[in-house]
Design a protein around this motif. Structure first.
Motif, short mmCIF file in Angstrom:
data_model
loop_
_atom_site.label_atom_id
_atom_site.label_comp_id
_atom_site.label_asym_id
_atom_site.label_seq_id
_atom_site.Cartn_x
_atom_site.Cartn_y
_atom_site.Cartn_z
N CYS A 94 16.71 19.19 42.48
CA CYS A 94 15.94 19.99 41.54
C CYS A 94 14.84 19.17 40.88
O CYS A 94 15.08 18.07 40.38
N ARG A 95 13.64 19.73 40.87
CA ARG A 95 12.54 19.17 40.09
C ARG A 95 12.51 19.92 38.77
O ARG A 95 12.13 21.08 38.70
N LEU A 96 12.95 19.27 37.73
CA LEU A 96 13.13 19.93 36.43
C LEU A 96 11.80 20.26 35.76
O LEU A 96 10.76 19.68 36.10
N PRO A 97 11.81 21.20 34.81
CA PRO A 97 10.59 21.52 34.07
C PRO A 97 9.99 20.27 33.43
O PRO A 97 10.70 19.46 32.83
N GLY A 98 8.69 20.12 33.60
CA GLY A 98 7.99 18.97 33.04
C GLY A 98 7.96 17.75 33.95
O GLY A 98 7.24 16.78 33.66
N ASP A 116 28.89 17.92 31.88
CA ASP A 116 28.79 17.34 30.55
C ASP A 116 27.35 17.05 30.12
O ASP A 116 27.12 16.60 29.00
N ASN A 117 26.39 17.32 31.00
CA ASN A 117 24.98 17.14 30.65
C ASN A 117 24.20 18.45 30.60
O ASN A 117 22.97 18.43 30.46
N LEU A 118 24.90 19.57 30.71
CA LEU A 118 24.20 20.85 30.80
C LEU A 118 23.42 21.19 29.53
O LEU A 118 22.37 21.83 29.60
N LYS A 124 16.99 23.23 29.73
CA LYS A 124 15.92 24.20 29.99
C LYS A 124 16.26 25.15 31.14
O LYS A 124 15.56 26.14 31.35
N LEU A 125 17.34 24.85 31.86
CA LEU A 125 17.76 25.70 32.97
C LEU A 125 19.12 26.34 32.74
O LEU A 125 19.33 27.50 33.12
N PHE A 126 20.04 25.61 32.11
CA PHE A 126 21.37 26.16 31.85
C PHE A 126 21.27 27.28 30.82
O PHE A 126 20.73 27.11 29.73
N GLY A 127 21.77 28.46 31.21
CA GLY A 127 21.65 29.64 30.38
C GLY A 127 20.41 30.45 30.68
O GLY A 127 20.20 31.52 30.10
N PHE A 128 19.58 29.97 31.61
CA PHE A 128 18.34 30.66 31.95
C PHE A 128 18.21 30.95 33.45
O PHE A 128 17.97 32.09 33.84
N GLN A 129 18.37 29.94 34.28
CA GLN A 129 18.13 30.11 35.71
C GLN A 129 19.34 29.61 36.50
O GLN A 129 19.44 28.44 36.85
N ILE A 163 29.31 28.32 44.96
CA ILE A 163 29.01 27.13 44.17
C ILE A 163 27.98 27.44 43.09
O ILE A 163 26.88 27.93 43.37
N ALA A 164 28.34 27.11 41.85
CA ALA A 164 27.44 27.33 40.71
C ALA A 164 26.28 26.34 40.76
O ALA A 164 26.49 25.14 40.92
N CYS A 165 25.08 26.88 40.61
CA CYS A 165 23.87 26.05 40.69
C CYS A 165 22.91 26.40 39.56
O CYS A 165 22.99 27.47 38.94
N LEU A 166 21.98 25.50 39.32
CA LEU A 166 20.82 25.73 38.47
C LEU A 166 19.58 25.56 39.34
O LEU A 166 19.57 24.73 40.25
N TRP A 167 18.54 26.34 39.06
CA TRP A 167 17.35 26.28 39.90
C TRP A 167 16.08 26.36 39.05
O TRP A 167 16.11 26.74 37.88
N HIS A 168 14.96 26.01 39.70
CA HIS A 168 13.69 26.03 38.98
C HIS A 168 12.55 26.26 39.96
O HIS A 168 12.58 25.76 41.09
N ARG A 169 11.56 27.04 39.52
CA ARG A 169 10.31 27.18 40.27
C ARG A 169 9.27 26.29 39.59
O ARG A 169 8.78 26.60 38.51
#
Length: 241
Positions: A94-98, A116-118, A124-129, A163-169
């Motif tokens: 994942c390329r995180l926001p910013g 433990d780092n969510l 910026k992604l956990f709880g959103f995407q 599998i639970a994931c987080l994603w970003h555009r």
């Protein structure tokens, strides 16, 4: 989790951007370039590995390893888009926001999102995407007698793992959009820890899919509850093929 098997994934044996009639000459030219002027054993090993890769490009039959997704490769990820479930190809790192491409070179472990780092690194992604990747089993690197080996972990009874994931555009002026994701990991179950690995992916239960894909940023406790009420199959392991 360094790598895992994607359910139904396929890698086409074709050089990217080349038509079928140009593929064979391109492979021959690469072989000629690779086999000329070998200087030492290390370089010879690299050339052997490259030639094995060319053999993979030629074959049309599928092997088990064709479905393994490594960091930097693309995998199908289920998300909600315009109120509908869709599956999009996303890069497994994942390329995180910013972030920029240069940031990734420094922080190259973003294929995993530690539970433990969510609330910190991934806030910026956990709880959103949120997304889901469906796999049949997964792989882990472990140390045995000072050597790295790869183990394959199969859920028992056999079942697809959600599998639970987080994603970003990621977007930037003058750059193509980049869809990318990370798999959430947590403390391993006893059998994975006993095999020698200290993290494990988090498979969520089917009844939580809609809620997970439609997160509530103001109710992160509900999202954590989904991760805690996870599927808990027993994972049998074996040496990877």
């Amino acid at each position: 989790m360094r790598r895992f098997l994607e359910r139904g994934a396929r890698i086409e044996p074709r050089l990217s951007g080349l038509s079928a009639e140009h593929e064979r000459p391109a492979i021959v030219n690469i072989e000629h370039a690779l086999t000329g002027g070998i200087r030492d054993d290390d370089e010879a090993n690299k050339i052997d590995a490259a030639l094995r890769g060319l053999d993979d490009l030629r074959r049309t039959d599928l092997n088990e390893r064709d479905s393994r997704i490594y960091p930097g490769w693309y995998a199908p990820v289920m998300i909600i888009q315009n109120g509908q479930r869709v599956v999009l190809p996303m890069r497994y790192r994942c390329r995180l926001p910013g972030w920029t491409a240069e940031t990734e070179k420094i922080k190259d472990g973003s294929y995993n999102a530690r539970r433990d780092n969510l609330k910190t690194a991934w806030r910026k992604l956990f709880g959103f995407q949120h997304g889901i990747v469906i796999v049949d089993w997964f792989y882990e690197n472990v140390k045995r007698d000072g050597n790295n080996i790869v183990l394959r972990f199969d859920p028992t009874p056999g079942q697809p793992l959600l599998i639970a994931c987080l994603w970003h555009r990621w977007t930037a002026p003058g750059e193509p959009d980049l869809l990318s994701f990370a798999a959430i990991t947590d403390e391993p179950p006893p059998e994975v820890a006993a095999a020698g690995h200290d993290r494990c992916i988090v498979p969520i239960k089917p009844e939580h899919v809609d809620q997970w894909l439609n997160p509530e940023p103001r109710n992160l406790a509900a999202e954590y509850a989904i991760l805690d009420d996870r599927d808990r199959p027993y994972y049998e392991h074996q040496m990877a093929a």
